[in-house]
Motif scaffolding. Structure first.
Motif, PDB file in Angstrom:
ATOM      1  N   GLU A 104       0.643  -1.137   0.152  1.00 29.87           N
ATOM      2  CA  GLU A 104       0.477  -0.249  -0.259  1.00 29.87           C
ATOM      3  C   GLU A 104       0.435   1.382   0.142  1.00 29.87           C
ATOM      4  O   GLU A 104       0.475   2.389  -0.458  1.00 29.87           O
ATOM      5  CB  GLU A 104      -0.727  -0.031   1.126  1.00 29.87           C
ATOM      6  N   GLU A 105       1.830   1.577   0.739  1.00 24.27           N
ATOM      7  CA  GLU A 105       3.216   2.678   0.899  1.00 24.27           C
ATOM      8  C   GLU A 105       3.646   2.307  -0.393  1.00 24.27           C
ATOM      9  O   GLU A 105       3.730   3.526  -0.777  1.00 24.27           O
ATOM     10  CB  GLU A 105       4.082   2.543   2.138  1.00 24.27           C
ATOM     11  N   GLN A 106       3.783   1.617  -1.235  1.00 24.63           N
ATOM     12  CA  GLN A 106       4.691   2.058  -2.046  1.00 24.63           C
ATOM     13  C   GLN A 106       3.402   2.247  -3.725  1.00 24.63           C
ATOM     14  O   GLN A 106       3.715   2.772  -4.825  1.00 24.63           O
ATOM     15  CB  GLN A 106       5.750   0.555  -2.798  1.00 24.63           C
ATOM     16  N   ILE A 107       2.437   2.067  -3.220  1.00 17.43           N
ATOM     17  CA  ILE A 107       1.211   2.170  -4.683  1.00 17.43           C
ATOM     18  C   ILE A 107       1.046   3.948  -4.356  1.00 17.43           C
ATOM     19  O   ILE A 107       0.967   4.545  -5.242  1.00 17.43           O
ATOM     20  CB  ILE A 107       0.016   1.481  -4.328  1.00 17.43           C
ATOM     21  N   LYS A 108       1.445   4.157  -2.843  1.00 12.72           N
ATOM     22  CA  LYS A 108       0.786   5.266  -2.474  1.00 12.72           C
ATOM     23  C   LYS A 108       2.046   6.297  -2.840  1.00 12.72           C
ATOM     24  O   LYS A 108       2.093   7.661  -3.673  1.00 12.72           O
ATOM     25  CB  LYS A 108       1.101   5.927  -1.011  1.00 12.72           C
ATOM     26  N   ALA A 109       3.346   5.956  -2.741  1.00 10.80           N
ATOM     27  CA  ALA A 109       4.663   6.632  -3.819  1.00 10.80           C
ATOM     28  C   ALA A 109       4.308   6.113  -5.164  1.00 10.80           C
ATOM     29  O   ALA A 109       4.524   7.751  -5.853  1.00 10.80           O
ATOM     30  CB  ALA A 109       5.715   5.302  -3.525  1.00 10.80           C
ATOM     31  N   LEU A 110       4.067   5.766  -5.466  1.00 12.03           N
ATOM     32  CA  LEU A 110       3.744   5.770  -6.855  1.00 12.03           C
ATOM     33  C   LEU A 110       2.843   6.769  -7.324  1.00 12.03           C
ATOM     34  O   LEU A 110       2.921   7.536  -8.458  1.00 12.03           O
ATOM     35  CB  LEU A 110       3.548   4.131  -7.841  1.00 12.03           C
ATOM     36  N   ARG A 111       1.554   6.495  -7.079  1.00  6.21           N
ATOM     37  CA  ARG A 111       0.717   7.927  -7.662  1.00  6.21           C
ATOM     38  C   ARG A 111       1.335   9.028  -7.568  1.00  6.21           C
ATOM     39  O   ARG A 111       0.425   9.674  -8.158  1.00  6.21           O
ATOM     40  CB  ARG A 111      -0.282   7.671  -6.271  1.00  6.21           C
ATOM     41  N   GLN A 112       1.810   9.411  -6.251  1.00  2.00           N
ATOM     42  CA  GLN A 112       2.506  10.318  -5.795  1.00  2.00           C
ATOM     43  C   GLN A 112       3.584  11.226  -7.211  1.00  2.00           C
ATOM     44  O   GLN A 112       3.038  11.853  -8.164  1.00  2.00           O
ATOM     45  CB  GLN A 112       3.006  10.880  -4.683  1.00  2.00           C
ATOM     46  N   GLU A 113       4.524  10.003  -6.922  1.00  2.00           N
ATOM     47  CA  GLU A 113       5.278  10.239  -8.446  1.00  2.00           C
ATOM     48  C   GLU A 113       4.477  10.600 -10.057  1.00  2.00           C
ATOM     49  O   GLU A 113       4.934  10.901 -10.453  1.00  2.00           O
ATOM     50  CB  GLU A 113       5.914   8.791  -8.657  1.00  2.00           C
ATOM     51  N   ILE A 115       1.980  11.686 -10.377  1.00  2.00           N
ATOM     52  CA  ILE A 115       0.936  12.730  -9.781  1.00  2.00           C
ATOM     53  C   ILE A 115       1.971  14.224 -10.243  1.00  2.00           C
ATOM     54  O   ILE A 115       1.894  15.506 -11.183  1.00  2.00           O
ATOM     55  CB  ILE A 115       0.301  13.334  -8.407  1.00  2.00           C
ATOM     56  N   GLU A 116       3.110  14.265  -9.283  1.00  2.00           N
ATOM     57  CA  GLU A 116       4.643  15.426  -9.695  1.00  2.00           C
ATOM     58  C   GLU A 116       5.090  14.804 -10.590  1.00  2.00           C
ATOM     59  O   GLU A 116       5.589  16.265 -11.625  1.00  2.00           O
ATOM     60  CB  GLU A 116       5.400  14.704  -8.846  1.00  2.00           C
ATOM     61  N   SER A 117       4.888  14.121 -12.364  1.00  2.00           N
ATOM     62  CA  SER A 117       5.401  13.970 -13.624  1.00  2.00           C
ATOM     63  C   SER A 117       4.396  14.442 -14.396  1.00  2.00           C
ATOM     64  O   SER A 117       4.588  14.658 -15.696  1.00  2.00           O
ATOM     65  CB  SER A 117       5.903  12.649 -13.529  1.00  2.00           C
ATOM     66  N   GLY A 118       3.206  14.611 -13.708  1.00  2.00           N
ATOM     67  CA  GLY A 118       2.198  15.547 -14.848  1.00  2.00           C
ATOM     68  C   GLY A 118       0.603  14.787 -14.565  1.00  2.00           C
ATOM     69  O   GLY A 118      -0.155  15.631 -15.296  1.00  2.00           O
ATOM     70  N   GLU A 119       0.731  13.723 -14.120  1.00  4.25           N
ATOM     71  CA  GLU A 119      -0.503  12.755 -14.448  1.00  4.25           C
ATOM     72  C   GLU A 119      -1.651  13.844 -13.581  1.00  4.25           C
ATOM     73  O   GLU A 119      -1.354  13.589 -11.994  1.00  4.25           O
ATOM     74  CB  GLU A 119      -0.424  11.089 -14.331  1.00  4.25           C
ATOM     75  N   GLU A 120      -2.658  14.413 -13.472  1.00  2.00           N
ATOM     76  CA  GLU A 120      -3.560  14.926 -12.579  1.00  2.00           C
ATOM     77  C   GLU A 120      -4.716  14.175 -12.038  1.00  2.00           C
ATOM     78  O   GLU A 120      -3.950  13.183 -10.647  1.00  2.00           O
ATOM     79  CB  GLU A 120      -5.005  15.088 -13.267  1.00  2.00           C
ATOM     80  N   ASN A 121      -4.983  12.332 -12.345  1.00  2.00           N
ATOM     81  CA  ASN A 121      -5.739  11.665 -11.616  1.00  2.00           C
ATOM     82  C   ASN A 121      -5.197  10.234 -12.142  1.00  2.00           C
ATOM     83  O   ASN A 121      -6.215   9.535 -12.655  1.00  2.00           O
ATOM     84  CB  ASN A 121      -7.437  11.274 -11.942  1.00  2.00           C
ATOM     85  N   PRO A 122      -3.671   9.757 -11.891  1.00  2.00           N
ATOM     86  CA  PRO A 122      -3.727   8.284 -12.287  1.00  2.00           C
ATOM     87  C   PRO A 122      -4.312   7.354 -11.675  1.00  2.00           C
ATOM     88  O   PRO A 122      -4.650   7.176 -10.188  1.00  2.00           O
ATOM     89  CB  PRO A 122      -2.577   8.267 -11.868  1.00  2.00           C
ATOM     90  N   LEU A 123      -4.407   6.599 -12.652  1.00  2.00           N
ATOM     91  CA  LEU A 123      -5.071   5.460 -11.879  1.00  2.00           C
ATOM     92  C   LEU A 123      -4.260   3.691 -12.037  1.00  2.00           C
ATOM     93  O   LEU A 123      -3.401   3.866 -12.451  1.00  2.00           O
ATOM     94  CB  LEU A 123      -6.116   4.918 -13.096  1.00  2.00           C
ATOM     95  N   ILE A 124      -4.212   3.585 -10.827  1.00  2.00           N
ATOM     96  CA  ILE A 124      -3.569   2.225 -11.094  1.00  2.00           C
ATOM     97  C   ILE A 124      -4.560   1.124 -10.384  1.00  2.00           C
ATOM     98  O   ILE A 124      -4.792   1.206  -9.254  1.00  2.00           O
ATOM     99  CB  ILE A 124      -2.588   2.707  -9.727  1.00  2.00           C
ATOM    100  N   ASN A 125      -4.121   0.102 -11.544  1.00  2.00           N
ATOM    101  CA  ASN A 125      -4.490  -1.521 -10.375  1.00  2.00           C
ATOM    102  C   ASN A 125      -4.323  -2.141  -9.869  1.00  2.00           C
ATOM    103  O   ASN A 125      -3.692  -2.964  -9.769  1.00  2.00           O
ATOM    104  CB  ASN A 125      -4.003  -2.355 -12.084  1.00  2.00           C
TER     105      ASN A 125
END
Length: 243
Positions: A104-113, A115-125
């Motif tokens: 869960e922590e790694q998924i949160k970190a990936l989502r934040q990464e 977002i910072e790269s320009g994706e507004e609402n990244p979808l993670i499976n």
């Protein structure tokens, strides 16, 4: 005819159907669990028969991706310390099966990464990672893989179920650098520091040896015991490797 059969009163008495109904009532879950176990065994056996024959099979579960290398570098590293060419094909190599799983922590970190790269609402499976983690549990049950590499958080979810052989039994001793009674950080071994393929893995990657599974020996006990012994020899070679 003095008596007439009334509509809806026709019943066919069948001893077999009565027995089947009684059996299902008392043994429904036994049957379901047994059928599931048989299906898992058959699938794993089919996979073993159809994939390329390697000397030893190794299972990895964690956030390290083998997409680029396909596990060939790790396979070669393990082959370099493997005691024998077990299948006699002139090569010593390990079959690497990898499960890409994020916490869960790694998924949160990936989502934040993202977002910072320009994706507004990244979808993670996230369902994919849950499926891969469940696959890891199933593979531990079948016992197809004896040498296991896994991130610490994944190991902690199965630590108490007795899946792994104590290091004192597998190696005849418990290394001073052991993570616990069953595993060692790969980075704390000479093998993990010397071979690039192992050194590139996450620092908390653990290595452990699976107890011999009862399901794996149902189809061919002699073969299962031979494969298990070969994996144990290789595990010892990895753990005893010196730079």
């Amino acid at each position: 005819m003095s008596e007439k059969m009334q509509s809806g009163e026709i019943r066919v008495e069948n001893r077999f159907l009565r027995w089947l109904d009684n059996y299902w009532y008392h043994y429904k879950w036994h049957t379901v669990i047994g059928a599931f176990t048989l299906i898992v065994v058959l699938i794993c056996t089919l996979q073993m028969c159809t994939k390329e024959q390697t000397d030893v099979n190794v299972l990895y579960a964690g956030s390290y991706s083998f997409v680029e290398s396909g596990g060939t570098e790790l396979s070669s590293a393990i082959g370099a310390v493997m005691p024998k060419d077990y299948n006699g094909d002139g090569r010593k190599q390990a079959g690497i099966s990898s499960l890409y799983i994020l916490s869960e922590e790694q998924i949160k970190a990936l989502r934040q990464e993202l977002i910072e790269s320009g994706e507004e609402n990244p979808l993670i499976n996230t369902g994919y990672y849950a499926q891969e983690l469940n696959k890891f549990y199933q593979l531990l049950q079948t016992g197809e893989y004896s040498i296991c590499l896994m991130e610490a958080w994944i190991y902690e979810t199965v630590r108490e179920n007795g899946a792994f052989l104590p290091l004192s039994e597998a190696l005849g001793r418990k290394p001073e650098t052991a993570y616990d009674d069953y595993t060692v950080r790969l980075s704390d071994t000479d093998f993990g520091r010397y071979f690039t393929a192992a050194a590139e893995m996450p620092a908390d990657t653990l290595i452990g040896f699976r107890r011999q599974g009862s399901l794996a020996s149902l189809m061919n006990r002699e073969r299962a015991e031979k494969t298990y012994a070969q994996a144990l020899e290789t595990f010892r070679a990895i753990m005893n490797f010196e730079e």
